[in-house]
Design an enzyme around this catalytic site. Sequence first.
Site, PDB file in Angstrom:
ATOM      1  N   GLU A 113    -115.391   1.561 -24.480  1.00 10.54           N
ATOM      2  CA  GLU A 113    -114.685   1.792 -25.749  1.00 10.54           C
ATOM      3  C   GLU A 113    -113.546   0.793 -25.917  1.00 10.54           C
ATOM      4  O   GLU A 113    -113.290   0.295 -27.004  1.00 10.54           O
ATOM      5  CB  GLU A 113    -114.173   3.223 -25.805  1.00 10.54           C
ATOM      6  CG  GLU A 113    -115.319   4.238 -25.940  1.00 10.54           C
ATOM      7  CD  GLU A 113    -114.855   5.654 -25.838  1.00 10.54           C
ATOM      8  OE1 GLU A 113    -114.317   6.040 -24.768  1.00 10.54           O
ATOM      9  OE2 GLU A 113    -115.004   6.404 -26.822  1.00 10.54           O
ATOM     10  N   GLU A 133    -120.500   9.504 -20.780  1.00  9.84           N
ATOM     11  CA  GLU A 133    -119.716  10.736 -20.837  1.00  9.84           C
ATOM     12  C   GLU A 133    -120.581  11.990 -20.856  1.00  9.84           C
ATOM     13  O   GLU A 133    -120.186  13.029 -20.341  1.00  9.84           O
ATOM     14  CB  GLU A 133    -118.806  10.720 -22.068  1.00  9.84           C
ATOM     15  CG  GLU A 133    -117.630   9.769 -21.979  1.00  9.84           C
ATOM     16  CD  GLU A 133    -117.965   8.372 -22.472  1.00  9.84           C
ATOM     17  OE1 GLU A 133    -119.160   8.011 -22.508  1.00  9.84           O
ATOM     18  OE2 GLU A 133    -117.024   7.642 -22.807  1.00  9.84           O
TER      19      GLU A 133
HETATM   20  N1  T1G Z   1    -112.242   8.328 -12.714  1.00  7.43           N
HETATM   21  C1  T1G Z   1    -111.728   8.580 -11.494  1.00  7.43           C
HETATM   22  N2  T1G Z   1    -112.311   8.211 -10.328  1.00  7.43           N
HETATM   23  C2  T1G Z   1    -113.476   7.534 -10.416  1.00  7.43           C
HETATM   24  C3  T1G Z   1    -114.081   7.234 -11.657  1.00  7.43           C
HETATM   25  C4  T1G Z   1    -113.412   7.664 -12.841  1.00  7.43           C
HETATM   26  N3  T1G Z   1    -113.903   7.402 -14.054  1.00  7.43           N
HETATM   27  N4  T1G Z   1    -115.239   6.559 -11.405  1.00  7.43           N
HETATM   28  C5  T1G Z   1    -115.333   6.441 -10.074  1.00  7.43           C
HETATM   29  N5  T1G Z   1    -114.292   7.027  -9.476  1.00  7.43           N
HETATM   30  C6  T1G Z   1    -114.028   7.073  -8.035  1.00  7.43           C
HETATM   31  C7  T1G Z   1    -115.124   7.796  -7.266  1.00  7.43           C
HETATM   32  O1  T1G Z   1    -114.881   9.194  -7.240  1.00  7.43           O
HETATM   33  C8  T1G Z   1    -114.984   7.169  -5.900  1.00  7.43           C
HETATM   34  O2  T1G Z   1    -113.845   7.761  -5.293  1.00  7.43           O
HETATM   35  C9  T1G Z   1    -114.619   5.721  -6.213  1.00  7.43           C
HETATM   36  O3  T1G Z   1    -114.071   5.735  -7.551  1.00  7.43           O
HETATM   37  C10 T1G Z   1    -115.807   4.799  -6.181  1.00  7.43           C
HETATM   38  O4  T1G Z   1    -116.796   5.399  -7.038  1.00  7.43           O
HETATM   39  C11 T1G Z   1    -112.203   8.318 -22.588  1.00  7.43           C
HETATM   40  C12 T1G Z   1    -113.678  10.434 -21.680  1.00  7.43           C
HETATM   41  C13 T1G Z   1    -117.932   3.044 -11.971  1.00  7.43           C
HETATM   42  C14 T1G Z   1    -120.419   2.828 -11.651  1.00  7.43           C
HETATM   43  O5  T1G Z   1    -118.578   8.302 -16.155  1.00  7.43           O
HETATM   44  O6  T1G Z   1    -120.328   5.751 -12.646  1.00  7.43           O
HETATM   45  O7  T1G Z   1    -114.218   7.450 -19.974  1.00  7.43           O
HETATM   46  O8  T1G Z   1    -115.011   8.621  -3.237  1.00  7.43           O
HETATM   47  O9  T1G Z   1    -118.562   5.619  -5.266  1.00  7.43           O
HETATM   48  O10 T1G Z   1    -120.946   3.277  -6.579  1.00  7.43           O
HETATM   49  O11 T1G Z   1    -114.215   8.389 -23.825  1.00  7.43           O
HETATM   50  O12 T1G Z   1    -118.086   5.245 -10.049  1.00  7.43           O
HETATM   51  O13 T1G Z   1    -113.775   6.434  -3.195  1.00  7.43           O
HETATM   52  O14 T1G Z   1    -112.504   8.596  -3.408  1.00  7.43           O
HETATM   53  O15 T1G Z   1    -119.138   5.833  -7.718  1.00  7.43           O
HETATM   54  O16 T1G Z   1    -119.352   1.335  -7.082  1.00  7.43           O
HETATM   55  C15 T1G Z   1    -116.698   7.741 -18.057  1.00  7.43           C
HETATM   56  C16 T1G Z   1    -118.103   7.173 -13.561  1.00  7.43           C
HETATM   57  C17 T1G Z   1    -115.519   8.607 -17.733  1.00  7.43           C
HETATM   58  C18 T1G Z   1    -118.196   6.371 -14.858  1.00  7.43           C
HETATM   59  C19 T1G Z   1    -118.873   2.639  -9.717  1.00  7.43           C
HETATM   60  N6  T1G Z   1    -117.032   6.909 -16.922  1.00  7.43           N
HETATM   61  N7  T1G Z   1    -118.129   6.301 -12.408  1.00  7.43           N
HETATM   62  O17 T1G Z   1    -119.872   3.047  -8.817  1.00  7.43           O
HETATM   63  O18 T1G Z   1    -118.465   3.587  -6.767  1.00  7.43           O
HETATM   64  S1  T1G Z   1    -115.073   9.676 -19.057  1.00  7.43           S
HETATM   65  C20 T1G Z   1    -117.959   7.293 -16.028  1.00  7.43           C
HETATM   66  C21 T1G Z   1    -119.288   5.673 -12.039  1.00  7.43           C
HETATM   67  C22 T1G Z   1    -114.479   8.591 -20.240  1.00  7.43           C
HETATM   68  C23 T1G Z   1    -113.696   8.173 -22.528  1.00  7.43           C
HETATM   69  C24 T1G Z   1    -114.351   9.134 -21.619  1.00  7.43           C
HETATM   70  C25 T1G Z   1    -119.213   4.841 -10.790  1.00  7.43           C
HETATM   71  C26 T1G Z   1    -119.103   3.343 -11.061  1.00  7.43           C
HETATM   72  P1  T1G Z   1    -113.772   7.863  -3.678  1.00  7.43           P
HETATM   73  P2  T1G Z   1    -118.349   5.193  -6.678  1.00  7.43           P
HETATM   74  P3  T1G Z   1    -119.731   2.750  -7.258  1.00  7.43           P
END
Ligand code: T1G
Length: 710
Positions: A113, A133
């Site tokens: 976004e 999301e």
């Molecule tokens: N927020 C907080 N922590 C996160 C995070 C996030 N969005 N994404 C990953 N982590 C942490 C995860 O828990 C882990 O922590 C570490 O980062 C590495 O993650 C406003 C409302 C980006 C593709 O849904 O898909 O934006 O275990 O093991 O394999 O409209 O993380 O090390 O303590 O998965 O390299 C939308 C979610 C949010 C993406 C990377 N975004 N993340 O994969 O590492 S809502 C998502 C992923 C939003 C807006 C809306 C994957 C990754 P720890 P990982 P990875």
Amino acid sequence: MTLAAPVASSPPVRTEVRGRVLLVTIDLPPVNALGLGVRQGLAGATEQLATDPSLAAMLIVGAGGNFVGGADIREFGKPRQPPFVRDICNRLEASPKLVVAAIQGAALGGGLELALSAHYRLVLEDARIGLPEVLLGLLPGSGGTQRMPRLVGVPVALELMLSGRHVGAHEAVQIGLADRLGEGMDASTAGLAYVEELLDANAPRRPSRYATAVRCDAQDQAAISAARDAQRARNPLLLSPHLIVDAVEATLHQPFDAGMVLEQQLFQQCIDSPQRRGLIYAFFAERQAAKVPEANQGVARAVNEVGVVGGGTMGAAIAVAALNAGLRVTLVERDEPSLQRGLANVGKVYTGLVSKGRMTQADQNALMSRLSGFVDYAALGFADLVIEAAFEDMAVKKAVFAELDRVCKPGAVLATNTSYLDIDEIAATTSRPQDVIGLHFFAPAHIMRLLEVVVPRRAGADVVATAFAFGRALKKVAVRAGVCDGFIGNRILSVYRRAADYMIEDGASPYEIDDAIRGFGYPMGPLQVSDLSGGDIGWATRKRQAATRDPRQRYVQVADRIAERGWFGQKTGRGWYLYPKGARAGEPDPEVLAIVQKERSRAGIVARDFTAGEIERRYLAAMVNEGANVVHEGIALRPLDVDVVFVHGFGFPRFRGGPMFYADTVGLGQILSDIETFAKDDPHFWHPSPLLLRLVAQGRDFSSLNAASV
Ligand code: T1G
């Protein structure tokens, strides 16, 4: 003892003036999530761009291999502070100066976004962008539902937001989400060159809110209706998919700002929903499950050469999973015909994908070139890890492990795929018990993500660490389990399956059971699952356990009566259900109901009615209580490990987080009260777990045990 002042970490957003361009680097490991510090940094950079007359443009990049992984989802459910992502996006989009995003790695959710509010987007080869999301029970809440359709059109935007899938660089350019495919792997270098090119060409600012891919025609409206119908059919219980369709529909009928107001209202509904809590819990739980004690104590051994003993259904699928991870696989079978069948089983998987156009013949050939087959165990001498997937019989497994002990190199990890046999006993037959581990895959092993890493008493920490690293390489969700009959999943399954059997004998029809459990959110009820996997498997397990079954345990014979007729389910055309002409969807079978009634009479039971609510409460209470026992006995490290097993391996609805998380939402006091009520009829089966009793007495819940550091 005075604690050293915390060392200030580098600012999460850095700005550098590069001539007429403000280079903004978001740098907050691990994924540059849009937490408060990042939002404040971006707001400051936007102000700097606006007030510095020497600046003509801004370039936004992410550090650490990602652009931005999204909002910081740990913030949801807590009071959130401005500046908000949506306001930053609006300010960037309205900037009178050029704003460009250069994307490397992940640009997801709020990250995309943010990029959509830029006037131009460059992607590098490894970009993976999307609005996932919906997988968290949310919807894009920072303008994504309004900007993406205007950029790529309603049909494409709906598909991307409802699937949550990631889009690669080439597709992003092709559909209009990105404008330029950058060279090399450095976003700043490629991005700065692109900004200079745009400035030199006097390229116009292009606020996405004015993009015109939304046609407001019959095709767009048809896409909205089709999406709405599909979600009603596919996800009737979920909230956010339906609200995503509502938000996107606004782009057809309302101006941008009105659509943004609606988006915010719908986003808040998602935030307030228990489904967001369950889905975000599940997201973190599957990552926490990988945090096991041994991961800090042992260093994983390198695994490049994998051996698989047994080319049957499981062995072949395990071989496929390892090949798909880029590893070399040696398949060993007991004789040439079996080996050829095993190799053919592997090839069949890929041939199927090629015929569906999901893989090229060249891909299949490349994958199969890393597979070799032998009938001589000596071929396993080079393997770093060997997985035994032979017949589920202790004598057979011990014989295989004797051979592995003889031929495998020192330091090779020797794994068994057994689903219930005692791995301590297997390990004890080798000269290297410290190298023996359980890798319990779930059929089909190349598709199901769950992997139970079963840790015998004498396994080395480095062997456990190796198992988890191997699971990661295969893109599995690995969960640590202790040794017992059924480990975590099958042990708990056998208990709540008995609860269902008791309800059938007491008056609930099998079809009412399945209806109630599907109504809770499972894709299939337990009897449908039994017909799918084969009633002969459960029958064999019950016969195996008969000799040691506690005489106090109530035993229902309905399933035996069905299996004795050879009615094993879909594979025989009938089981609990009838499958006319091999239909996938079963029909209730009057003959099964007659068997049930006959068994009730034999047991002297007068049938009573069960409501769907009672069926659900009994089924889940049994599941949760045995889950508490599994944690109490240390078979599972934490309640979250039980949750991850059931979400990833047993169809538990992900939006409810998992059985233990769900129990917390019901309240452990209520769960215990239910169990105590049910115990009046059967105190042996309904025996409250000591852990459940302790937590209720202490006023705690299962989540308080998840924080236990490992
Ligand atoms: N927020 C907080 N922590 C996160 C995070 C996030 N969005 N994404 C990953 N982590 C942490 C995860 O828990 C882990 O922590 C570490 O980062 C590495 O993650 C406003 C409302 C980006 C593709 O849904 O898909 O934006 O275990 O093991 O394999 O409209 O993380 O090390 O303590 O998965 O390299 C939308 C979610 C949010 C993406 C990377 N975004 N993340 O994969 O590492 S809502 C998502 C992923 C939003 C807006 C809306 C994957 C990754 P720890 P990982 P990875």
